[in-house]
Design a protein around this motif. Structure first.
Motif, short mmCIF file in Angstrom:
data_model
loop_
_atom_site.label_atom_id
_atom_site.label_comp_id
_atom_site.label_asym_id
_atom_site.label_seq_id
_atom_site.Cartn_x
_atom_site.Cartn_y
_atom_site.Cartn_z
N ILE A 156 14.68 5.76 -7.57
CA ILE A 156 13.34 5.67 -6.99
C ILE A 156 12.37 5.32 -8.12
O ILE A 156 12.56 5.74 -9.27
CB ILE A 156 12.94 6.97 -6.26
CG1 ILE A 156 11.66 6.76 -5.44
CG2 ILE A 156 12.82 8.13 -7.23
CD1 ILE A 156 11.39 7.86 -4.42
N LEU A 157 11.39 4.53 -7.79
CA LEU A 157 10.37 4.12 -8.75
C LEU A 157 9.00 4.37 -8.13
O LEU A 157 8.72 3.85 -7.05
CB LEU A 157 10.52 2.64 -9.10
CG LEU A 157 9.49 2.11 -10.10
CD1 LEU A 157 9.86 2.54 -11.51
CD2 LEU A 157 9.38 0.61 -10.00
N ALA A 158 8.19 5.16 -8.80
CA ALA A 158 6.85 5.46 -8.32
C ALA A 158 5.81 4.82 -9.24
O ALA A 158 6.12 4.41 -10.37
CB ALA A 158 6.64 6.98 -8.28
N GLU A 159 4.59 4.75 -8.73
CA GLU A 159 3.49 4.15 -9.50
C GLU A 159 3.37 4.78 -10.88
O GLU A 159 3.20 4.07 -11.87
CB GLU A 159 2.16 4.38 -8.76
CG GLU A 159 2.06 3.70 -7.44
CD GLU A 159 0.90 4.24 -6.60
OE1 GLU A 159 0.18 3.41 -6.02
OE2 GLU A 159 0.71 5.48 -6.55
N ARG A 160 3.46 6.09 -10.92
CA ARG A 160 3.26 6.75 -12.23
C ARG A 160 4.38 6.42 -13.20
O ARG A 160 4.18 6.49 -14.41
CB ARG A 160 3.04 8.24 -12.08
CG ARG A 160 4.16 9.03 -11.53
CD ARG A 160 3.78 10.50 -11.50
NE ARG A 160 4.51 11.17 -10.46
CZ ARG A 160 4.40 12.44 -10.21
NH1 ARG A 160 3.57 13.18 -10.90
NH2 ARG A 160 5.10 13.00 -9.26
N ASP A 161 5.58 6.05 -12.71
CA ASP A 161 6.65 5.62 -13.61
C ASP A 161 6.27 4.33 -14.33
O ASP A 161 6.57 4.15 -15.51
CB ASP A 161 7.96 5.42 -12.84
CG ASP A 161 8.44 6.70 -12.17
OD1 ASP A 161 8.27 7.78 -12.76
OD2 ASP A 161 8.97 6.60 -11.05
N ILE A 162 5.60 3.45 -13.61
CA ILE A 162 5.14 2.19 -14.21
C ILE A 162 4.05 2.47 -15.24
O ILE A 162 4.08 1.92 -16.34
CB ILE A 162 4.64 1.21 -13.12
CG1 ILE A 162 5.82 0.81 -12.21
CG2 ILE A 162 3.99 -0.03 -13.76
CD1 ILE A 162 5.42 -0.01 -11.00
N HIS B 259 0.83 -1.22 0.00
CA HIS B 259 0.00 0.00 0.00
C HIS B 259 0.86 1.25 0.00
O HIS B 259 0.66 2.17 0.81
CB HIS B 259 -0.96 0.00 1.19
CG HIS B 259 -1.78 -1.23 1.30
ND1 HIS B 259 -2.85 -1.49 0.48
CD2 HIS B 259 -1.65 -2.31 2.11
CE1 HIS B 259 -3.36 -2.66 0.78
NE2 HIS B 259 -2.65 -3.19 1.76
N ILE B 260 1.83 1.29 -0.91
CA ILE B 260 2.74 2.42 -1.01
C ILE B 260 2.77 2.94 -2.44
O ILE B 260 2.32 2.24 -3.36
CB ILE B 260 4.16 2.06 -0.55
CG1 ILE B 260 4.70 0.86 -1.34
CG2 ILE B 260 4.20 1.80 0.96
CD1 ILE B 260 6.17 0.54 -1.07
N GLY B 261 3.31 4.12 -2.62
CA GLY B 261 3.35 4.73 -3.94
C GLY B 261 4.72 4.75 -4.58
O GLY B 261 4.85 5.13 -5.74
N ALA B 262 5.76 4.37 -3.83
CA ALA B 262 7.12 4.40 -4.38
C ALA B 262 8.01 3.39 -3.68
O ALA B 262 7.82 3.08 -2.51
CB ALA B 262 7.72 5.80 -4.25
N ILE B 263 8.99 2.92 -4.43
CA ILE B 263 10.02 2.02 -3.90
C ILE B 263 11.36 2.73 -4.10
O ILE B 263 11.64 3.25 -5.18
CB ILE B 263 10.05 0.69 -4.67
CG1 ILE B 263 8.74 -0.07 -4.51
CG2 ILE B 263 11.22 -0.17 -4.21
CD1 ILE B 263 8.65 -1.31 -5.38
N VAL B 264 12.17 2.72 -3.07
CA VAL B 264 13.52 3.27 -3.19
C VAL B 264 14.45 2.15 -3.60
O VAL B 264 14.45 1.07 -3.00
CB VAL B 264 13.98 3.91 -1.87
CG1 VAL B 264 15.40 4.44 -2.00
CG2 VAL B 264 13.04 5.04 -1.44
N ILE B 265 15.23 2.40 -4.64
CA ILE B 265 16.18 1.42 -5.13
C ILE B 265 17.52 1.72 -4.46
O ILE B 265 18.00 2.86 -4.49
CB ILE B 265 16.31 1.46 -6.67
CG1 ILE B 265 14.99 1.00 -7.34
CG2 ILE B 265 17.43 0.54 -7.13
CD1 ILE B 265 13.92 1.99 -7.42
N VAL B 266 18.09 0.71 -3.83
CA VAL B 266 19.35 0.89 -3.10
C VAL B 266 20.41 -0.05 -3.63
O VAL B 266 20.10 -1.10 -4.18
CB VAL B 266 19.16 0.67 -1.58
CG1 VAL B 266 18.27 1.74 -0.97
CG2 VAL B 266 18.60 -0.71 -1.28
N ASP B 267 21.66 0.35 -3.42
CA ASP B 267 22.77 -0.52 -3.78
C ASP B 267 23.11 -1.42 -2.59
O ASP B 267 22.40 -1.41 -1.58
CB ASP B 267 23.98 0.30 -4.26
CG ASP B 267 24.58 1.19 -3.18
OD1 ASP B 267 24.31 0.99 -1.98
OD2 ASP B 267 25.34 2.10 -3.55
#
Length: 142
Positions: free
Chosen positions: A50-56, A34-42
């Motif tokens: 960062i990847l948000a719903e609207r990017d998809i 139930h979130i709107g974004a995922i942070v991409i980490v190394d």
């Protein structure tokens, strides 16, 4: 009010992923958490994107359903705007407005320590207004 206060209240848990995760898997993570974004980490917990719903949604509109099996690194934002725990809510509101960003990762010493959403900022602002109104009422009635 500072970002640290918001994180202390809401928590510092952030859903993260590596850049190899597929867009389809990222969509499932967003939905299930139930979130709107995922942070991409190394590997060192440093923010890589960062990847948000609207990017998809944009990726599907541009490339069709075949983008769902590509890695999120192909559609994530690599130039991630961030804040620190000492950033003020006013600074954050300006940043979100100017960048049209709904999620801003928080970092400390180069590492991810939280994320602030536009909803968190709005809640904080409303609470501050309510406190101010209560203080004014108390002052008037005393």
């Amino acid at each position: 009010m500072y970002v640290k206060s918001i994180l202390d209240e809401k928590g510092r848990n952030v859903i993260t992923a590596g850049p190899q995760l597929t867009v389809r898997q990222a969509a499932v993570y967003l939905h299930e958490n139930h979130i709107g974004a995922i942070v991409i980490v190394d590997r060192n917990d440093r923010i890589a994107g960062i990847l948000a719903e609207r990017d998809i949604v944009c990726a599907i509109a541009r490339s069709g359903a075949e983008c769902l099996d590509k890695p999120i690194s192909s559609i994530m934002w690599g130039n991630v705007h961030r804040c620190t725990e000492s950033s003020t809510v006013e600074e954050l509101m300006g940043m979100m407005s100017n960048l049209r960003a709904r999620h801003i990762p928080v970092e400390k010493d180069g590492r991810l320590v939280g994320i602030i959403s536009i909803g968190d900022v709005v809640k904080s602002h409303i609470r501050a207004i309510e406190r101010e109104a209560a203080d004014i009422k108390a002052y008037i009635s005393s």
